[in-house]
Design an enzyme around this catalytic site. Structure first.
Site, PDB file in Angstrom:
ATOM      1  N   ILE A 149       0.668  -1.073   0.047  1.00 10.03           N
ATOM      2  CA  ILE A 149      -0.006   0.117  -0.070  1.00 10.03           C
ATOM      3  C   ILE A 149       0.867   1.233   0.039  1.00 10.03           C
ATOM      4  O   ILE A 149       1.803   1.185   0.857  1.00 10.03           O
ATOM      5  CB  ILE A 149      -0.773   0.059   1.212  1.00 10.03           C
ATOM      6  N   CYS A 150       0.492   2.057  -0.867  1.00 12.31           N
ATOM      7  CA  CYS A 150       1.311   3.413  -0.916  1.00 12.31           C
ATOM      8  C   CYS A 150       3.040   3.048  -1.068  1.00 12.31           C
ATOM      9  O   CYS A 150       3.319   2.378  -1.855  1.00 12.31           O
ATOM     10  CB  CYS A 150       1.288   4.255   0.179  1.00 12.31           C
ATOM     11  N   THR A 151       3.805   3.720  -0.072  1.00 13.71           N
ATOM     12  CA  THR A 151       5.241   3.606  -0.236  1.00 13.71           C
ATOM     13  C   THR A 151       5.669   2.354   0.401  1.00 13.71           C
ATOM     14  O   THR A 151       6.863   1.795   0.384  1.00 13.71           O
ATOM     15  CB  THR A 151       5.934   4.732   0.704  1.00 13.71           C
ATOM     16  N   THR A 184       2.442   3.148  -6.999  1.00 15.30           N
ATOM     17  CA  THR A 184       2.704   3.860  -5.725  1.00 15.30           C
ATOM     18  C   THR A 184       1.740   4.914  -5.574  1.00 15.30           C
ATOM     19  O   THR A 184       1.131   5.596  -6.572  1.00 15.30           O
ATOM     20  CB  THR A 184       3.900   3.841  -5.374  1.00 15.30           C
TER      21      THR A 184
END
Length: 325
Positions: free
Chosen positions: A112-114, A132
Site C-alpha cells: 500500500i502506498c510507499t 505507488t
C-alpha cells in the site's frame, strides 16, 4: 495454505516509521470478512525490528506478533512507510532481507502506498508493473529502474503481486483482492461495514483535478447514478449528457474531471462489474447476463471479461461461486 480452521493467513509487515492509516486497512478489510459468521482470514500484524513500532504520525504501536509469523503467511502486505534505507537508498539490511525470505514460496505479496519501496528493495518488483502514491512515483522509478511504475492508476493486480496508490487506494486494493478471493457478496458486506464504496476500478486515475464540482456548476453525478439503474438499456454519451442537461462536449469534459475516465470507459467498467456480480450471485445463463449488463451478446461479455480478469464467463462462475456454494 490455510490454517487448521480453514482461514487464509494475512501478515501485515510494519516497517518503521509506518503510516498508521495504511496499517489499519488490511486488518479492517480482511479481519471483518466472514461467511455465515465464520472469519475467512487470520490477520497478524507484525514488525521486523521488534514489537513496538513507531508511526509517521507521532505515536507508537505495540504489536502482538513477531516476524516469525511471516513463515505461515499466505498473503504478505507492506503498508506505507518512511523506512529510511528503503526510501533513501532503495536498500534493506541483510537482517530484514533474511526475515522476508522466510515467507513461503506460495505467498502473495501486496503493498500500500510507499510500501512498494520495501518490496522493490527486496527485488520483488523487478520487471513488474506496479504503482505507488503519485507523489513518490518518480523516486521509486529512480531508485529501481527495472521496475515499471505506473502512477496513473489506483492499483495494479498482477496475480501473486498487487500494489496500490496512496492511502484510501489501499482500501480499493484490499476490497478488490477480497472480491477475487471470495466473491462480490463478501466484499460488499465488508464495504458496507466500513461505509465505503464497494468497488472502484483499479484503472481509475489517482489524481483528479476537481473531485468536487464548484458551487453552481453542473455535475454528472445524477446522470451516473441514473445510468447504474439502466445499464441494460442502450446508453451513449448523448443520452447521459441529456440527463445532465449539458452539451455532449461539456458533459464529457465534466465527466472526466469528476470520474477520472471517459464516459465510455466508465460505462464498460460498470457493465463488466454488473456481469461479474450476476455470474457470482445468479443462475442466469451467460447470454441473459450479457443482455442484463448491457454488453449485448455472450461473445461481447467473454471478450470484456477476458480483458478484465483473464477468465471466460463459465470459468469465472466456477471459480467464484465455488467459494460460496
Amino acid at each position: 495454505m490455510p490454517t487448521p480452521d480453514g482461514r487464509h493467513v494475512v501478515v501485515v509487515l510494519a516497517f518503521a516509521p509506518v503510516v498508521g492509516f495504511d496499517l489499519q486497512i488490511p486488518p479492517q478489510v480482511f479481519g471483518t470478512a466472514e461467511r455465515d459468521g465464520r472469519p475467512l482470514y487470520d490477520v497478524r500484524v507484525t514488525g521486523v525490528e521488534g514489537r513496538t513500532v513507531p508511526t509517521a504520525a507521532g505515536f507508537a504501536l505495540q504489536l502482538e506478533h513477531g516476524p516469525e509469523a511471516l513463515a505461515e503467511a499466505d498473503t504478505v502486505i507492506v503498508p506505507g512507510t518512511r523506512h529510511e534505507s528503503a526510501r533513501r537508498d532503495g536498500t534493506l539490511s541483510d537482517d530484514v532481507l533474511e526475515i522476508l525470505s522466510t515467507a513461503p514460496p506460495h505467498a502473495r505479496w501486496m503493498s500500500i502506498c510507499t510500501g512498494a519501496f520495501v518490496l522493490a528493495a527486496a527485488g520483488l518488483l523487478d520487471g513488474r508493473r506496479v504503482t505507488t502514491h503519485w507523489a513518490h512515483a518518480d523516486e521509486l522509478r529512480r531508485l529501481h529502474p527495472r521496475v515499471e511504475v505506473d502512477e496513473s492508476v489506483l492499483f495494479v493486480d498482477d496475480g501473486d503481486l498487487a500494489t496500490s496508490a496512496g492511502l484510501a487506494a489501499g482500501l480499493d486494493l484490499c476490497l478488490h483482492v477480497l472480491r477475487g478471493d471470495h466473491g462480490a457478496a463478501v466484499a460488499n458486506d465488508v464495504a458496507r461495514h466500513l461505509v465505503v464504496a464497494p468497488w472502484r476500478d483499479g484503472g481509475q486515475a489517482q489524481f483528479i483535478d476537481s473531485p468536487v464540482p464548484a458551487a453552481g456548476d453542473g455535475s454528472t453525478a445524477a446522470a451516473r447514478a441514473w445510468a447504474l439503474d439502466h445499464l441494460d438499456e442502450p446508453l451513449d454519451v448523448a443520452t447521459l449528457a441529456a440527463r445532465a442537461s449539458m452539451s455532449v462536449r461539456t458533459f464529457t469534459r465534466r465527466f472526466r474531471i469528476e470520474a477520472g475516465v471517459s464516459p465510455h470507459a466508465w460505462l464498460v467498467a460498470r457493465r463488466v462489474a454488473r456481469a461479474r456480480t450476476l455470474l457470482e450471485d445468479s443462475d442466469l445463463p451467460v447470454d441473459r447476463i450479457a443482455v442484463a449488463a448491457g454488453l449485448g451478446t455472450a461473445a461481447s461479455l467473454r471478450s470484456h471479461l477476458a480483458a478484465d480478469v483473464g477468465l471466460s464467463p463459465l470459468a469465472y462462475r466456477r471459480r467464484f461461486r465455488g467459494a460460496d456454494r
